[in-house]
Motif scaffolding. Structure first.
Motif, short mmCIF file in Angstrom:
data_model
loop_
_atom_site.label_atom_id
_atom_site.label_comp_id
_atom_site.label_asym_id
_atom_site.label_seq_id
_atom_site.Cartn_x
_atom_site.Cartn_y
_atom_site.Cartn_z
N ASP A 156 -7.21 9.00 -4.68
CA ASP A 156 -6.89 8.15 -3.54
C ASP A 156 -7.42 6.72 -3.72
O ASP A 156 -6.78 5.76 -3.30
N THR A 209 0.83 -1.21 0.00
CA THR A 209 0.00 0.00 0.00
C THR A 209 0.86 1.26 0.00
O THR A 209 0.59 2.21 -0.75
N GLU A 210 1.90 1.30 0.82
CA GLU A 210 2.77 2.47 0.88
C GLU A 210 3.45 2.70 -0.47
O GLU A 210 3.59 3.85 -0.92
N VAL A 266 -5.39 3.38 -5.50
CA VAL A 266 -4.47 2.43 -4.87
C VAL A 266 -5.18 1.13 -4.53
O VAL A 266 -4.72 0.04 -4.89
N ASP A 267 -6.30 1.23 -3.83
CA ASP A 267 -7.04 0.02 -3.48
C ASP A 267 -7.51 -0.72 -4.72
O ASP A 267 -7.54 -1.97 -4.74
N ALA A 316 1.23 6.88 -6.59
CA ALA A 316 -0.03 7.57 -6.88
C ALA A 316 0.13 9.07 -6.66
O ALA A 316 -0.39 9.89 -7.42
N ALA A 317 0.88 9.44 -5.61
CA ALA A 317 1.13 10.86 -5.34
C ALA A 317 1.98 11.48 -6.45
O ALA A 317 1.73 12.61 -6.89
N SER A 377 -1.54 -6.45 1.21
CA SER A 377 -1.38 -5.00 1.06
C SER A 377 -0.55 -4.37 2.17
O SER A 377 0.07 -3.32 1.97
N GLU A 427 0.85 4.13 -2.82
CA GLU A 427 0.49 5.49 -2.41
C GLU A 427 1.57 6.48 -2.84
O GLU A 427 1.26 7.61 -3.26
N TYR A 428 2.82 6.05 -2.74
CA TYR A 428 3.92 6.92 -3.16
C TYR A 428 3.81 7.24 -4.66
O TYR A 428 3.85 8.41 -5.07
#
Length: 251
Positions: free
Chosen positions: A122, A108-109, A125-126, A115-116, A138, A112-113
């Protein structure tokens, strides 16, 4: 089960226009040419399989398309721009054969990185975690994943931005048959929406799922055609026999 990653309101270029145009590409190494005058086109809205034996130049060709490989001669245009151009950064997804992901982050991290970096929503990611079948992993660090799971995480990064061109180097290695089938269904849906998918694979059963095949050997293009046309051209019953007929004839 794989979910759709496609944005319903996303507008792509008309299917059938060239997504990739390569002309007389040459990449040299000290011991000779890795790509030797390679020319081909890949149309938008297609799933194209890149096939060839080990050392044929497949990975070098993919690196050239995404703009991370120095080219000694020739030209390559991707989505109307020079390969590697700034305009392509958010439009091309690339998954390398060896996962290029941070081992000290959880799945997940990691996503998220990226994705940013890409400016994704948001919820993306999921969605991609579910798509590649890593829901139950995850919260596990990448360095604790199996080889196949790392390959899935690598693919998830490439899928984050819902790219116009998805370039995949052996994306299904280490995946179980069910996930492989679902991933190919995803590639088909992306192509139906107008995206272009270029997949290298050594699994000839997967080649039959491609709309087009690009066969390479010794750094040269042997053929580009549909699986059906290649079978007819070589008088063979399946893609594997067609591939062997063409490669043996060129050696």
């Amino acid at each position: 089960m794989i979910q759709s990653l496609l944005e319903p309101d996303r507008r792509r270029a008309p299917a059938g226009d060239p997504a990739i145009i390569a002309r007389s590409l040459r990449v040299n190494r000290p011991d000779g040419a890795v790509l030797d005058g390679v020319s081909f086109e890949v149309r938008q809205g297609t799933v194209t399989g890149l096939l060839g034996p080990s050392g044929a130049g497949k990975t070098t060709l993919l690196r050239t398309i995404v703009g991370v490989q120095q080219v000694n001669a020739g030209t390559i245009t991707v989505l109307g721009h020079r390969a590697g151009s700034r305009q392509l950064r958010s439009r091309v997804g690339y998954a390398t054969q060896e996962p290029a992901i941070y081992p000290d982050l959880t799945v997940t991290e990691l996503l998220e990185y990226f994705a940013a970096v890409l400016g994704c929503d948001d919820g993306r990611v999921d969605e991609v975690i579910a798509t590649v079948g890593l829901d139950e992993h995850s919260r596990i660090r990448v360095d604790r994943l199996s080889g196949g799971q790392k390959a899935r995480a690598n693919l998830a990064v490439a899928l984050l931005g819902s790219p116009d061109l998805l370039v995949l180097d052996e994306p299904t290695v280490g995946s179980d048959p069910r996930l492989r089938r679902e991933l190919w269904s995803l590639f088909d849906r992306m192509a139906a929406d107008g995206a272009t998918v270029l997949v290298s694979s050594h699994m000839l059963d997967e080649a039959s799922r491609c709309g087009q095949l690009l066969l390479v050997q010794h750094g040269r293009v042997l053929a580009q055609d549909t699986p059906a046309n290649l079978r007819a051209r070589t008088g063979t019953d399946n893609v594997e026999e067609a591939f062997l007929s063409l490669t043996e004839g060129s050696s």
